[in-house]
Design an enzyme around this catalytic site. Structure first.
Site: not given
Length: 326
Positions: A76-77, A79-81, A105, A191, A220, A229
């Site tokens: 679920y990308y 801009a941080g990814h 997890q 990250g 980001v 997120s």
């Protein structure tokens, strides 16, 4: 606002249950099969689902003298990814991006089934950022039915997110080490929003002599400061309007530190007072000041110090952090 969960004792970790997990790979196969125009989009990027095939490809690259960068993700990308992929692309000849919503997890009652997914879009983004392989395994190929081996760094995992998610980092370490072993990655990129996670992975790599270098990228953010997120989509409009206050309060604590405040208790109190006024929809999971490497709780900010938090905004559990002193 409720107090943090520091004093709550959690149940003993349990083995994950996988039935009913949404199949990313089935969706991608369906998309490619159902749309001929989609096939050409992925010709330059392999989508692998079999761990042995991934390992074989990475061995072949290494045999040719090509180094490998790895970006582990749950998809679920945003801009941080993309920033992680861009950075990793510049570190090695080959780029492997893993996309796996790791059931190990997630604890009971967490959002494993609800976690946002868009496999076709994610594949297009990974390909557009130069990934040579997108690894999308099924849970059954990563965990045998009688899986019984776990990797843990308990001292670093007992606080912060580990308070309310007691099996989380055990699952993270186990799957990340699996990915390191399959790819033999020369470098892996994470990250800094998940600061505790990257600190734990660094310690795991050090303690087990894993020959993978760890690099971390700055968080980001949206223009208003909210950390990006995948779970931000859970928020209502009202919750989203208040959420930037999470970051604003951390910046306020950093300013107080720069002005000379050293008491961790007073810094924490200042943030909680501010949130009580400006973040009424938030429910506190934790707010802690720790050493940025050891994750040990600090009473005084006289050296390197990290303020980290988790706040629940409706269905979204948002984490963030800031270095008070580096």
């Amino acid at each position: 606002m409720p107090a943090s969960l520091g004093g709550v004792k959690a149940d003993m970790p349990r083995a994950p249950s996988f039935p009913g997990l949404f199949s990313f790979t089935s969706l991608v196969r369906a998309c490619i099969k159902g749309h001929s125009s989609t096939i050409s989009q992925y010709l330059d990027m392999q989508i692998l689902t079999n761990p042995q095939e991934l390992a074989a490809q990475c061995r072949a690259w290494h045999a040719q003298g090509e180094d490998i960068a790895l970006v582990p993700t749950m998809g679920y990308y945003h801009a941080g990814h993309e920033d992680l992929m861009v950075h990793a692309r510049g570190l090695a000849k080959r780029l492997v991006v893993s996309l796996f919503v790791n059931p190990a997890q997630f604890g009971p009652g967490e959002d494993l089934e609800a976690y946002p997914r868009n496999a076709e879009r994610d594949a297009a983004i990974a390909e557009s950022h130069g990934a040579d392989v997108l690894f999308m395994p099924e849970p059954g190929s990563m965990y045998a039915p009688d899986h019984a081996t776990w990797v843990e760094v308990p001292e670093l995992a007992k606080g912060l997110c580990g308070q309310s998610r007691p099996i989380h980092f055990r699952g993270v370490c186990t799957v990340v080490l699996k990915l390191f072993m399959l790819t033999r990655a020369d470098v892996a990129v994470f990250g800094q929003k998940d600061w505790q996670q990257q600190a734990i992975i660094r310690r795991m790599v050090r303690d087990l002599n894993v020959p993978t270098r760890i690099e971390a990228r700055p968080t980001v953010r949206e223009a208003d400061g909210l950390a990006l997120s995948s779970r931000n989509v859970y928020m209502t409009a009202a919750e989203r309007a208040q959420a930037p206050e999470i970051r604003a309060a951390l910046l306020y604590a950093q300013k107080l530190t720069q002005e000379g405040e050293t008491s961790a208790a007073l810094l924490r109190e200042a943030v909680l007072r501010r949130w009580a006024e400006r973040l009424p929809l938030g429910r506190l999971d934790y707010l802690s000041i720790v050493h940025p490497e050891s994750m040990a709780q600090l009473n005084e900010v006289n050296g390197p110090a990290l303020m980290a938090c988790a706040v629940r905004m409706g269905k979204a559990r948002l984490i963030d952090n800031i270095l008070l002193r580096s």
